[in-house]
Scaffold this motif. Structure first.
Motif, PDB file in Angstrom:
ATOM      1  N   CYS A 394       0.819  -1.226   0.000  1.00 35.81           N
ATOM      2  CA  CYS A 394       0.000   0.000   0.000  1.00 35.81           C
ATOM      3  C   CYS A 394       0.844   1.265   0.000  1.00 35.81           C
ATOM      4  O   CYS A 394       0.308   2.371   0.178  1.00 35.81           O
ATOM      5  CB  CYS A 394      -0.920   0.011   1.220  1.00 35.81           C
ATOM      6  SG  CYS A 394      -2.199  -1.261   1.189  1.00 35.81           S
ATOM      7  N   GLU A 436      -6.784   3.380   0.537  1.00 30.52           N
ATOM      8  CA  GLU A 436      -7.251   3.619  -0.835  1.00 30.52           C
ATOM      9  C   GLU A 436      -8.158   4.842  -0.920  1.00 30.52           C
ATOM     10  O   GLU A 436      -8.165   5.547  -1.930  1.00 30.52           O
ATOM     11  CB  GLU A 436      -8.002   2.393  -1.348  1.00 30.52           C
ATOM     12  CG  GLU A 436      -7.115   1.184  -1.609  1.00 30.52           C
ATOM     13  CD  GLU A 436      -7.912  -0.066  -1.908  1.00 30.52           C
ATOM     14  OE1 GLU A 436      -7.314  -1.049  -2.372  1.00 30.52           O
ATOM     15  OE2 GLU A 436      -9.144  -0.085  -1.665  1.00 30.52           O
ATOM     16  N   PHE A 615      -6.946  -5.428  -2.687  1.00 30.38           N
ATOM     17  CA  PHE A 615      -5.969  -4.439  -3.162  1.00 30.38           C
ATOM     18  C   PHE A 615      -5.631  -4.676  -4.634  1.00 30.38           C
ATOM     19  O   PHE A 615      -5.567  -3.730  -5.430  1.00 30.38           O
ATOM     20  CB  PHE A 615      -4.701  -4.524  -2.311  1.00 30.38           C
ATOM     21  CG  PHE A 615      -3.589  -3.637  -2.775  1.00 30.38           C
ATOM     22  CD1 PHE A 615      -3.556  -2.301  -2.435  1.00 30.38           C
ATOM     23  CD2 PHE A 615      -2.569  -4.152  -3.565  1.00 30.38           C
ATOM     24  CE1 PHE A 615      -2.523  -1.477  -2.874  1.00 30.38           C
ATOM     25  CE2 PHE A 615      -1.538  -3.336  -4.013  1.00 30.38           C
ATOM     26  CZ  PHE A 615      -1.517  -1.997  -3.663  1.00 30.38           C
ATOM     27  N   HIS A 618      -8.630  -3.714  -6.820  1.00 26.03           N
ATOM     28  CA  HIS A 618      -8.756  -2.253  -6.853  1.00 26.03           C
ATOM     29  C   HIS A 618      -7.677  -1.648  -7.747  1.00 26.03           C
ATOM     30  O   HIS A 618      -7.931  -0.693  -8.505  1.00 26.03           O
ATOM     31  CB  HIS A 618      -8.642  -1.693  -5.429  1.00 26.03           C
ATOM     32  CG  HIS A 618      -8.824  -0.209  -5.341  1.00 26.03           C
ATOM     33  ND1 HIS A 618      -7.768   0.673  -5.415  1.00 26.03           N
ATOM     34  CD2 HIS A 618      -9.937   0.557  -5.193  1.00 26.03           C
ATOM     35  CE1 HIS A 618      -8.212   1.911  -5.295  1.00 26.03           C
ATOM     36  NE2 HIS A 618      -9.526   1.874  -5.167  1.00 26.03           N
ATOM     37  N   ARG A 619      -6.484  -2.197  -7.675  1.00 22.52           N
ATOM     38  CA  ARG A 619      -5.359  -1.726  -8.496  1.00 22.52           C
ATOM     39  C   ARG A 619      -5.654  -1.923  -9.985  1.00 22.52           C
ATOM     40  O   ARG A 619      -5.393  -1.039 -10.802  1.00 22.52           O
ATOM     41  CB  ARG A 619      -4.102  -2.497  -8.080  1.00 22.52           C
ATOM     42  CG  ARG A 619      -2.807  -2.092  -8.752  1.00 22.52           C
ATOM     43  CD  ARG A 619      -1.679  -2.784  -8.017  1.00 22.52           C
ATOM     44  NE  ARG A 619      -0.382  -2.568  -8.638  1.00 22.52           N
ATOM     45  CZ  ARG A 619       0.254  -3.454  -9.373  1.00 22.52           C
ATOM     46  NH1 ARG A 619      -0.301  -4.652  -9.575  1.00 22.52           N
ATOM     47  NH2 ARG A 619       1.440  -3.205  -9.886  1.00 22.52           N
ATOM     48  N   THR A 622      -8.339   0.610 -11.009  1.00 24.23           N
ATOM     49  CA  THR A 622      -7.784   1.963 -11.074  1.00 24.23           C
ATOM     50  C   THR A 622      -6.915   2.144 -12.313  1.00 24.23           C
ATOM     51  O   THR A 622      -6.986   3.164 -12.997  1.00 24.23           O
ATOM     52  CB  THR A 622      -6.963   2.261  -9.800  1.00 24.23           C
ATOM     53  OG1 THR A 622      -7.791   2.078  -8.653  1.00 24.23           O
ATOM     54  CG2 THR A 622      -6.439   3.695  -9.820  1.00 24.23           C
TER      55      THR A 622
END
Length: 624
Positions: A394, A436, A615, A618-619, A622
């Motif tokens: 992160c 995030e 994560f 989400h990455r 994005t």
């Protein structure tokens, strides 16, 4: 068997040693030496460029140096060595021979021999440890396929590709490949352990993330690890307003301490009648608007005592599972600042206050700073490694092992509304969502919750790294009601044989007792005991409980002190008996299974894998 050898030599910066490294590799009699070099670098050596055995391959940031060599190699055994590090030829042979004789498919460099106890671990080393934990190779520690030298049987990689070496490593393990370790003496210690640059480390991090994403797609978001029976269905019902709460309201204060904000203190509890009153009394000194106690699975008077002390009490007769109570407390809370503590020991007001006040000064998630108590150094506990590893991913490396898993911690109302109260059931996931969302996460205060935290044998004992001083462990045992009710059994039972051990110099003048509580472990216990010998214990104490296989016969031959209970007394009580009978200054509890994860470790590591899975998704979203 075809034992033809290809030596692969990636090098990144400088040619000072490259010629010597290649000449050394030729002494191993390979069919070829593949030198993987940056595409913008030329090798200035006529002697090397005209040798037909030496092949130069260009590599750029897009191409993996592993894959470029792997796909080109003709040999059945591939030995990867570092072009910037000159190794002893006899040591390199120890990587080749296990594969040539059919005893191994992959031989890794044993990095543990490079590290002194207490040495700081790099982020990459931490993640290499985590990967080995995930695939069930805890005993390999930080040894990994990203560190040279290593040797591999080419046909053992199912895809016959190595675009991402970590993916190939996962493939190997899934297919049951035989993995072993060897060791080379580096010419300049850890300076010769890759990576050299931040750019390389960034590439390695991407490899790790991509490999984890593929692994979790196969194994599920928790990596097939249990969540310990969390009642997530109750949280789902609350989300859609279907859940009914058995709730008794308490009283509180509108304080001037928090710049007009209200403080809610949330305390999950189960069978804590001896401590809950004192915990609430100490919490009152913070002038909270409300104290919420979520009682679940209790068979004592915890709820009654909490009500008598003016707390708002939510009762569930069934166990909710870890952290679900915190979610429910957050759901019913009304404060702007939510402070979470435990019910089994009180924390002084002066230690709790910074968590609440920090949320009045720009922090959204205030964590307990345990970095001074559990530094990121070798050997690193597996749970600490995952806490740190998650913060690394992160881009919050400065948090160290700071985690929402540890109490006390505090969360702002705005942060809670963003992450959702239900995400608190998986603390690592809640932390990732907060980061995030751009919320400020900070370690604000060190509170030692390790010593006063209650020992729960069935949850917390059993790994290679759990235990403590004998005095500390015995204090925990003597404070347990199970000890009082079974005192005669604990103290009077005699071993059927006494074993032998070492008087070691490894522990700064102290000695170590290893304790193994086991039931029906005939397939794994011999290996576990032999591994335990390597840490030079004064004694190894095995306590068998209710075994019906040949575990006793196996153990008798291995020189340990042995207690045998024909009836099943439970692994927790078996560990207590081993601890009470021990003689050394330090106690280390060891699990009889090869993987060695306790239920608590499985739950916590599973929580972190769930957070990592989120994560990664989400990455991807994005980036797209």
């Amino acid at each position: 068997m075809n034992n033809s050898l290809t030596v692969v030599i990636p090098y990144w910066n400088g040619e000072d040693l490259l010629k010597d490294v290649i000449q050394n590799a030729l002494l191993l009699n390979p069919i070829e030496v593949i030198v993987v070099k940056p595409e913008n670098k030329n090798v200035d050596s006529t002697e090397l460029t005209f040798n037909k055995k030496i092949i130069f391959v260009d590599c750029n940031k897009v191409n993996s140096p592993y894959d470029k060599a792997f796909t080109k190699a003709r040999g059945e055994i591939l030995l990867f060595i570092d072009g910037n590090n000159l190794n002893n030829m006899n040591e390199l042979l120890t990587f080749i021979k296990p594969i040539a004789t059919g005893n191994s498919d992959l031989v890794l460099n044993d990095l543990s021999q490079l590290l002194m106890k207490g040495e700081v671990l790099s982020p990459l080393m931490v993640w290499c440890q985590n990967i080995n934990e995930i695939v069930g190779l805890r005993e390999f520690g930080i040894s990994n396929i990203l560190s040279f030298p290593f040797a591999i049987k080419k046909r053992s990689v199912p895809s016959l590709k190595m675009e991402n070496p970590i993916v190939s490593y996962f493939e190997l393990i899934q297919k049951g490949a035989k993995v072993s370790k060897s060791f080379v003496t580096p010419s300049e210690g850890l300076l010769k352990v890759r990576p050299f640059s931040h750019e390389e480390e960034s590439i390695y991090t991407n490899w790790i993330l991509d490999a984890l994403g593929q692994w979790l797609e196969i194994k599920g978001k928790r990596g097939a690890l249990s969540d310990g029976g969390k009642r997530l269905d109750i949280l789902e019902d609350l989300k859609i307003k279907k859940g009914l709460l058995n709730c008794k309201s308490g009283w509180g204060t509108q304080s001037s301490l928090y710049k007009g904000k209200k403080l809610s203190i949330i305390i999950p509890a189960q069978d804590e009648e001896l401590t809950i009153g004192e915990v609430i009394q100490e919490s009152r000194k913070l002038e909270p608007y409300e104290i919420i106690v979520v009682v679940n699975g209790s068979t004592d008077k915890t709820a009654e005592i909490a009500k008598n002390h003016g707390a708002t009490v939510v009762e569930y007769h069934e166990r909710l599972g870890h952290n679900v109570g915190r979610s429910i407390g957050a759901y019913i809370s009304k404060g702007d600042i939510l402070l979470f503590i435990d019910s089994d020991f009180p924390i002084k007001t002066k230690e709790l206050l910074p968590f609440a006040t920090s949320l009045c000064n720009g922090v959204d998630m205030a964590l307990n700073d345990l970095n001074g108590l559990l530094p990121i150094q070798y050997p690193l506990h597996n749970v600490s490694a995952f806490k740190y590893g998650l913060n690394i991913l992160c881009a919050k490396e400065f948090l160290g092992i700071g985690s929402l898993l540890a109490v006390p911690h505090a969360i702002s109302r705005s942060c809670l509304e963003h992450i959702g109260f239900e995400s608190l059931a998986c603390p690592s996931l809640a932390q990732v969502k907060a980061i995030e969302g751009g919320y400020t996460v900070s370690c604000v205060q060190q509170v030692d919750v390790l010593r006063p935290n209650k020992m729960r044998p069935e949850q917390h004992l059993g790994s290679y790294t759990h235990g403590g001083s004998r005095q500390y462990v015995l204090e925990k045992i003597y404070a347990d009601p199970n000890y009082t009710s079974n005192k005669v059994r604990f103290e009077n039972h005699k071993p059927i044989q006494k074993g032998w051990g070492y008087f070691s110099s490894l522990y700064q003048g102290k000695q170590l007792s290893v304790i193994i509580a086991a039931q029906n472990a005939e397939q794994t216990i011999e290996q576990v005991i032999r591994e335990a010998r390597k840490i030079e214990p004064l004694e190894i104490i095995v306590v068998l409980t209710g075994s019906t296989d040949n575990t006793e016969e196996v153990v008798k031959k291995l020189g340990v002190t042995l207690f045998v209970f024909k009836e099943n007394i439970g692994l927790g009580q078996a560990r207590y008996i081993g601890a009470i009978s021990s003689k050394a200054d330090i106690i280390n509890f060891v699990d009889p299974s090869q993987k060695g994860q306790t239920p608590a470790e499985q739950r916590i590591i599973g929580d972190h894998l769930e957070a990592i899975s989120h994560f990664i998704q989400h990455r991807k979203t994005t980036n797209n």
